[in-house]
Design an enzyme around this catalytic site. Structure first.
Site, PDB file in Angstrom:
ATOM      1  N   GLU A  70      12.494   3.929  -4.467  1.00  0.00           N
ATOM      2  CA  GLU A  70      11.810   4.109  -3.190  1.00  0.00           C
ATOM      3  C   GLU A  70      12.575   5.060  -2.269  1.00  0.00           C
ATOM      4  O   GLU A  70      11.975   5.825  -1.510  1.00  0.00           O
ATOM      5  CB  GLU A  70      11.591   2.757  -2.499  1.00  0.00           C
ATOM      6  CG  GLU A  70      10.500   1.903  -3.127  1.00  0.00           C
ATOM      7  CD  GLU A  70      10.913   1.243  -4.433  1.00  0.00           C
ATOM      8  OE1 GLU A  70      12.123   1.257  -4.729  1.00  0.00           O
ATOM      9  OE2 GLU A  70      10.055   0.709  -5.158  1.00  0.00           O
ATOM     10  N   HIS A 139       6.928 -10.527  -3.182  1.00  0.00           N
ATOM     11  CA  HIS A 139       5.596  -9.909  -3.157  1.00  0.00           C
ATOM     12  C   HIS A 139       4.713 -10.497  -2.059  1.00  0.00           C
ATOM     13  O   HIS A 139       3.493 -10.516  -2.192  1.00  0.00           O
ATOM     14  CB  HIS A 139       4.901 -10.081  -4.512  1.00  0.00           C
ATOM     15  CG  HIS A 139       5.644  -9.492  -5.658  1.00  0.00           C
ATOM     16  ND1 HIS A 139       6.678 -10.136  -6.280  1.00  0.00           N
ATOM     17  CD2 HIS A 139       5.522  -8.293  -6.287  1.00  0.00           C
ATOM     18  CE1 HIS A 139       7.155  -9.380  -7.259  1.00  0.00           C
ATOM     19  NE2 HIS A 139       6.474  -8.246  -7.279  1.00  0.00           N
TER      20      HIS A 139
END
Length: 339
Positions: A70, A139
């Site tokens: 990322e 998540h």
């Protein structure tokens, strides 16, 4: 950028995920300098299918599958923006944005300031966020407060398909970085499907809250998944003789403070609901601002319902226990109304 033609709506209702896809397709078609980059967004079409078909339509030079890093993705996107591109960065889950944190808050967010306004970074970072689906601690997060604390970033969080499309289109036309939190539990929810505008008619401005329900006895301020929990709680309040006004802020930075103040002037009571952790969460920021600007209008202590200060559990009963719920919102609102 050339303006997009605005065909008449088709009358077909579409879901939240399709709304995001339409925004990306329309903006890619109208802006030849726009590129998309992220993990598995090309051949796979994204973990949830938001970018499905984008690579076939616009090619691998504009829809780029990136390695699992990322920090590198945000850094490369920043470099492309410095060279005249508009970049859409997808986080496979918004939880993973922490791996790109330094690039976002120290590079992307500060470029405009560091260059005395001469350099813009037209970048949108978007991804699936939030709980209620059993995704567990990696998540299910809502980490928007990290970035609300970083000047230079705009932050939006749509709760409806029309807002998902309109806010993403507005973000992709903004000259500076925008973070867009998508509620993955709303992606394919049939109950909220709606007809969508196309082209410029679909745009939704930043800093403009939406009143989802009008009421006279308490103002409930929220965003994201909890808009629907608050609307259900409002029905429960009706049965107890109280009328709740539900405000969906949609845009955290900039925040439509005036809409909340005007509602509190009418109802004289305030409850704020969000699913981020309680400590230093955005609900606390709203309460602080309203306490400063509208304290004289309050007839009861304002309150907040948030996630507990704990990671989100995987087991459903425990997840329900730590996240805001219709029952918790109803109970808190009744307590304020009866003060």
């Amino acid at each position: 950028m050339s303006a997009v033609a605005t065909p008449a709506p088709t009358g077909l209702k579409k879901n939240y995920l399709t709304a995001l896809k339409e925004a990306l397709f329309e903006e890619m078609a109208s802006n030849q300098d726009m590129v998309c980059i992220g993990e598995d967004i090309g051949i796979l079409g994204g973990a949830f299918g938001v970018t499905d078909g984008l690579r076939t339509e616009f090619g691998p030079q504009r829809v780029i599958d990136a390695p699992i890093s990322e920090a590198a993705i945000v850094g490369v996107a920043c470099g492309m923006c410095l060279n005249g591109k508009t970049a859409m960065v997808e986080m496979q889950f918004i939880d993973f944005i922490s791996c790109g944190f330094d690039q976002i808050v120290n590079m992307v967010a500060t470029y405009h300031y560091r260059t005395a306004g001469e350099v813009a970074i037209p970048m949108v970072i978007r991804g699936p966020a939030g709980g209620y689906g059993g995704g567990a601690l990696y998540h299910s997060q809502m980490n928007e407060a990290w970035f609300a604390n970083s000047p230079g970033l705009k932050i939006v969080c749509p709760s409806t398909p029309a807002d998902a499309k309109g806010l993403l289109k507005s973000a992709l036309r903004d000259p500076n970085p925008v973070l867009l939190y998508e509620m993955k539990e709303l992606y394919r929810l049939r109950a909220i499907e709606e007809e969508l505008e196309e082209g410029d008619a679909a745009l939704v401005p930043f800093g403009k809250a939406a009143t989802r329900r009008e009421g006279d006895d308490i103002t409930i301020v929220t965003y994201g998944n909890n808009v629907y929990h608050c609307l259900e709680a409002a029905k429960n309040l009706d049965k107890e003789g109280f009328s709740a006004e539900v405000i969906d802020i949609r845009s955290l930075v900039p925040l439509d403070e005036q809409a909340i103040i005007e509602s509190v002037k009418k109802t004289n009571r305030l409850l704020v609901v969000n699913e981020a952790p309680r400590t230093c969460g955005f609900a606390g920021e709203i309460l602080a601002r309203l306490s400063q600007e509208a304290f004289m209008y309050l007839d009861a202590p304002p309150a907040r319902i948030t996630r507990l200060d704990t990671p989100v559990p995987w087991v459903k009963p425990l997840e329900t226990y730590v996240l805001p719920s219709v029952e918790k919102i109803t109970e808190a609102a009744l307590r304020i109304c009866r003060f």
